[in-house]
Scaffold this motif. Structure first.
Motif, PDB file in Angstrom:
ATOM      1  N   UNK A  23       7.649  -4.663   1.759  1.00  0.00           N
ATOM      2  CA  UNK A  23       8.271  -5.393   0.659  1.00  0.00           C
ATOM      3  C   UNK A  23       8.123  -6.908   0.847  1.00  0.00           C
ATOM      4  N   UNK A  24       8.289  -7.394   2.062  1.00  0.00           N
ATOM      5  CA  UNK A  24       8.139  -8.820   2.330  1.00  0.00           C
ATOM      6  C   UNK A  24       6.702  -9.283   2.052  1.00  0.00           C
ATOM      7  N   UNK A  25       5.745  -8.485   2.512  1.00  0.00           N
ATOM      8  CA  UNK A  25       4.345  -8.841   2.276  1.00  0.00           C
ATOM      9  C   UNK A  25       4.022  -8.841   0.789  1.00  0.00           C
ATOM     10  N   UNK A  26       4.577  -7.864   0.043  1.00  0.00           N
ATOM     11  CA  UNK A  26       4.358  -7.827  -1.402  1.00  0.00           C
ATOM     12  C   UNK A  26       4.995  -9.009  -2.102  1.00  0.00           C
ATOM     13  N   UNK A  27       6.181  -9.437  -1.653  1.00  0.00           N
ATOM     14  CA  UNK A  27       6.835 -10.590  -2.258  1.00  0.00           C
ATOM     15  C   UNK A  27       6.040 -11.871  -2.007  1.00  0.00           C
ATOM     16  N   UNK A  28       5.519 -12.022  -0.787  1.00  0.00           N
ATOM     17  CA  UNK A  28       4.703 -13.200  -0.477  1.00  0.00           C
ATOM     18  C   UNK A  28       3.411 -13.200  -1.291  1.00  0.00           C
ATOM     19  N   UNK A  29       2.837 -12.029  -1.479  1.00  0.00           N
ATOM     20  CA  UNK A  29       1.639 -11.935  -2.307  1.00  0.00           C
ATOM     21  C   UNK A  29       1.961 -12.297  -3.749  1.00  0.00           C
ATOM     22  N   UNK A  30       3.102 -11.849  -4.252  1.00  0.00           N
ATOM     23  CA  UNK A  30       3.518 -12.155  -5.623  1.00  0.00           C
ATOM     24  C   UNK A  30       3.708 -13.668  -5.805  1.00  0.00           C
ATOM     25  N   UNK A  31       4.349 -14.315  -4.856  1.00  0.00           N
ATOM     26  CA  UNK A  31       4.585 -15.760  -4.951  1.00  0.00           C
ATOM     27  C   UNK A  31       3.261 -16.518  -4.913  1.00  0.00           C
ATOM     28  N   UNK A  32       2.354 -16.110  -4.053  1.00  0.00           N
ATOM     29  CA  UNK A  32       1.036 -16.759  -3.978  1.00  0.00           C
ATOM     30  C   UNK A  32       0.302 -16.634  -5.315  1.00  0.00           C
ATOM     31  N   UNK A 102      -8.501 -17.364  -4.615  1.00  0.00           N
ATOM     32  CA  UNK A 102      -8.530 -16.137  -5.420  1.00  0.00           C
ATOM     33  C   UNK A 102      -7.202 -15.415  -5.320  1.00  0.00           C
ATOM     34  N   UNK A 103      -6.914 -14.617  -6.322  1.00  0.00           N
ATOM     35  CA  UNK A 103      -5.681 -13.844  -6.337  1.00  0.00           C
ATOM     36  C   UNK A 103      -5.731 -12.782  -5.239  1.00  0.00           C
ATOM     37  N   UNK A 104      -4.599 -12.547  -4.611  1.00  0.00           N
ATOM     38  CA  UNK A 104      -4.508 -11.568  -3.539  1.00  0.00           C
ATOM     39  C   UNK A 104      -4.297 -10.176  -4.109  1.00  0.00           C
ATOM     40  N   UNK A 105      -4.840  -9.170  -3.420  1.00  0.00           N
ATOM     41  CA  UNK A 105      -4.711  -7.785  -3.825  1.00  0.00           C
ATOM     42  C   UNK A 105      -3.891  -7.016  -2.796  1.00  0.00           C
ATOM     43  N   UNK A 106      -3.191  -6.036  -3.269  1.00  0.00           N
ATOM     44  CA  UNK A 106      -2.379  -5.199  -2.393  1.00  0.00           C
ATOM     45  C   UNK A 106      -3.281  -4.465  -1.405  1.00  0.00           C
ATOM     46  N   UNK A 107      -2.891  -4.498  -0.144  1.00  0.00           N
ATOM     47  CA  UNK A 107      -3.659  -3.823   0.883  1.00  0.00           C
ATOM     48  C   UNK A 107      -4.744  -4.665   1.513  1.00  0.00           C
ATOM     49  N   UNK A 108      -4.961  -5.882   1.006  1.00  0.00           N
ATOM     50  CA  UNK A 108      -5.974  -6.775   1.550  1.00  0.00           C
ATOM     51  C   UNK A 108      -5.273  -7.982   2.180  1.00  0.00           C
ATOM     52  N   UNK A 109      -5.219  -8.002   3.495  1.00  0.00           N
ATOM     53  CA  UNK A 109      -4.605  -9.133   4.171  1.00  0.00           C
ATOM     54  C   UNK A 109      -3.107  -9.247   3.966  1.00  0.00           C
ATOM     55  N   UNK A 110      -2.398  -8.121   3.937  1.00  0.00           N
ATOM     56  CA  UNK A 110      -0.942  -8.165   3.795  1.00  0.00           C
ATOM     57  C   UNK A 110      -0.326  -8.845   5.013  1.00  0.00           C
ATOM     58  N   UNK A 111       0.435  -9.900   4.784  1.00  0.00           N
ATOM     59  CA  UNK A 111       1.044 -10.629   5.896  1.00  0.00           C
ATOM     60  C   UNK A 111       2.145 -11.537   5.374  1.00  0.00           C
ATOM     61  N   UNK A 112       2.967 -12.018   6.293  1.00  0.00           N
ATOM     62  CA  UNK A 112       3.967 -13.041   6.000  1.00  0.00           C
ATOM     63  C   UNK A 112       4.278 -13.766   7.302  1.00  0.00           C
ATOM     64  N   UNK A 113       4.793 -15.000   7.176  1.00  0.00           N
ATOM     65  CA  UNK A 113       4.943 -15.848   8.347  1.00  0.00           C
ATOM     66  C   UNK A 113       6.342 -16.445   8.423  1.00  0.00           C
ATOM     67  N   UNK A 114       6.854 -16.522   9.651  1.00  0.00           N
ATOM     68  CA  UNK A 114       8.139 -17.169   9.927  1.00  0.00           C
ATOM     69  C   UNK A 114       7.878 -18.478  10.685  1.00  0.00           C
ATOM     70  N   UNK A 115       8.276 -19.611  10.158  1.00  0.00           N
ATOM     71  CA  UNK A 115       8.123 -20.859  10.924  1.00  0.00           C
ATOM     72  C   UNK A 115       9.239 -21.082  11.931  1.00  0.00           C
ATOM     73  N   UNK A 154      -0.627  -6.674   8.585  1.00  0.00           N
ATOM     74  CA  UNK A 154      -0.932  -5.246   8.571  1.00  0.00           C
ATOM     75  C   UNK A 154      -2.436  -5.050   8.528  1.00  0.00           C
ATOM     76  N   UNK A 155      -2.930  -4.173   9.384  1.00  0.00           N
ATOM     77  CA  UNK A 155      -4.362  -3.920   9.457  1.00  0.00           C
ATOM     78  C   UNK A 155      -4.591  -2.467   9.835  1.00  0.00           C
ATOM     79  N   UNK A 156      -5.348  -1.769   8.994  1.00  0.00           N
ATOM     80  CA  UNK A 156      -5.700  -0.363   9.239  1.00  0.00           C
ATOM     81  C   UNK A 156      -4.465   0.495   9.465  1.00  0.00           C
ATOM     82  N   UNK A 157      -3.419   0.241   8.683  1.00  0.00           N
ATOM     83  CA  UNK A 157      -2.212   1.049   8.753  1.00  0.00           C
ATOM     84  C   UNK A 157      -1.259   0.690   9.873  1.00  0.00           C
ATOM     85  N   UNK A 158      -1.588  -0.312  10.679  1.00  0.00           N
ATOM     86  CA  UNK A 158      -0.728  -0.728  11.777  1.00  0.00           C
ATOM     87  C   UNK A 158      -0.234  -2.148  11.538  1.00  0.00           C
TER      88      UNK A 158
END
Length: 411
Positions: A23-32, A102-115, A154-158
């Motif tokens: 959910x966090x990765x999807x929210x970050x993708x949505x904001x981007x 470019x717009x991000x797609x679900x499942x491609x480079x899903x990530x989020x960062x904490x500073x 997330x990469x290859x399901x891990x």
């Protein structure tokens, strides 16, 4: 001097934590994507680029909007980092360092960062992440330095965590002398001193058949069905194994070279141009398309660009320097100091070099490495005193442009 270094580990989250991370990765993708769409709309009406500070006000509106209430459940700092990533992507585009964002797609480079806000407990192999709690991770080595930021991907399901640290280190003293490197297919890297590194051929010789069968099975599945998702996971697992084999090989090779040499000269190869398709068009079809396709696969399988990138920062860590020289005719130039004849006839086969002018014979990649070394020496003579100093500090003597050094190699 200060050193930034990242440590990457595999996370072992429970079911609830995995759902939250998705959910966090999807929210970050949505904001981007929302930020990118807003920038494009603003540009179409003639507006100026919207900076990060102005974008954060839009982020507050999105978090408080009744249409996107789920954004408020995601750490605000992770969403802010997505806007920073967008601004960085635009700056790289304006500086001609990258393509347009470019717009991000679900499942491609899903990530989020904490500073900030993360806690690391290395004794118990766990890490605390805001709104996720304590997570176990596979602690393979000790984290050294002060934690600056933490990225979850997330990469290859891990799921993986990358911890970037900063620490103060003493001014490094480089070890070894200067060496030239010629990159190739039959030999991954040939050094000017005669040594070479054999290729790992991680993909197309060891895993190509398995990958092809998995991809064929995936193509026969109904898209987005449960069986399609399982087949896709199998393909991702094979590709991840290939990438890990290649990454392990490149790290070991680049570490060994950077530890034993103060200055490394390497060809400034344009890998993207070298691996372009030769198919051509319907009006002007290409020639030897099948052979060129196989060569492109072999080039990309070696990971030349990644090898150069790793050499660059690892040499800098140890006080050394990387010199990139023009690659033109390095394997067609006679290394004999009394000759120097340049001709494509000097290299009539892939492996053998025989000068048509003086009769000098050697392995072609070794000839290329010697010529790369000499071009690097020429760069040093043109005024790069810092690189020369690095070689002198290490106790190494830069070989002369002509003399016994060339004679010994020729012999």
């Amino acid at each position: 001097m200060q050193r930034l270094q990242a440590y990457k580990y595999e996370l072992m989250p429970n079911g609830e934590q995995q759902r939250n991370m998705r959910r966090f990765a999807g929210a970050c993708r949505f904001v981007f994507n929302q930020g990118l769409a807003l920038q494009q709309q603003n540009h179409e009406v003639g507006g100026k680029f919207i900076g990060y500070n102005a974008m954060t006000k839009r982020l507050t509106e999105w978090r408080n909007s009744p249409e996107t209430p789920w954004l408020s459940k995601t750490p605000s700092q992770a969403l802010q980092q997505s806007l920073k990533d967008l601004e960085r992507a635009y700056k790289n585009f304006f500086a001609k360092r990258a393509d347009f964002p470019r717009f991000k797609k679900k499942g491609h480079g899903d990530s989020f960062r904490y500073p900030q806000g993360c806690k690391l407990d290395q004794m118990n192999d766990r890490i605390f992440l805001p709104k996720l709690g304590w997570l176990r991770y596979r602690n393979s080595r000790e984290v050294v330095g002060t934690v600056k930021n933490v990225t979850v991907s997330r990469h290859a399901g891990k799921w993986f965590v990358s911890i970037q640290t900063e620490r103060e280190v003493a001014q490094p003293v480089p070890q070894g002398g200067i060496v030239g490197i010629d990159l190739g297919i039959a030999r991954f890297a040939t050094l000017s001193d005669g040594r070479f590194i054999a290729p790992v051929n991680s993909r197309f010789k060891q895993h190509e058949a398995t990958l092809r069968k998995a991809q064929q099975a995936l193509s026969r599945k109904t898209k987005y069905s449960n069986n399609w998702k399982k087949a896709k996971a199998r393909v991702q697992k094979i590709q991840a194994r290939i990438a890990n084999v290649r990454k392990d090989f490149l790290h070991k090779a680049s570490t060994a070279i950077s530890q034993n040499h103060a200055i490394v000269c390497i060809e400034d190869l344009q890998v993207q141009n070298m691996s372009k398709s030769a198919a051509g068009t319907a009006e002007a079809p290409g020639r030897n398309v099948s052979a060129k396709k196989g060569l492109n696969k072999a080039i990309l399988d070696q990971g030349w660009y990644e090898f150069r990138r790793q050499l660059d920062y690892k040499l800098a860590w140890r006080g050394g320097h990387l010199i990139a020289v023009p690659p033109h005719h390095t394997s067609q130039t006679c290394p004999n100091p009394a000759c120097g004849h340049v001709s494509k006839l000097n290299r009539q086969t892939q492996a053998a070099f025989r000068c048509v002018a003086c009769g000098f014979e050697a392995y072609a990649d070794l000839v290329g490495a010697i010529n790369v070394l000499r071009r690097g020496e020429a760069v040093l003579k043109q005024g790069q005193d810092i690189a020369r100093l690095a070689c002198e500090v290490s106790g190494a003597v830069i070989p002369p442009a002509a003399g016994t050094h060339r004679g010994e190699l020729a012999a």
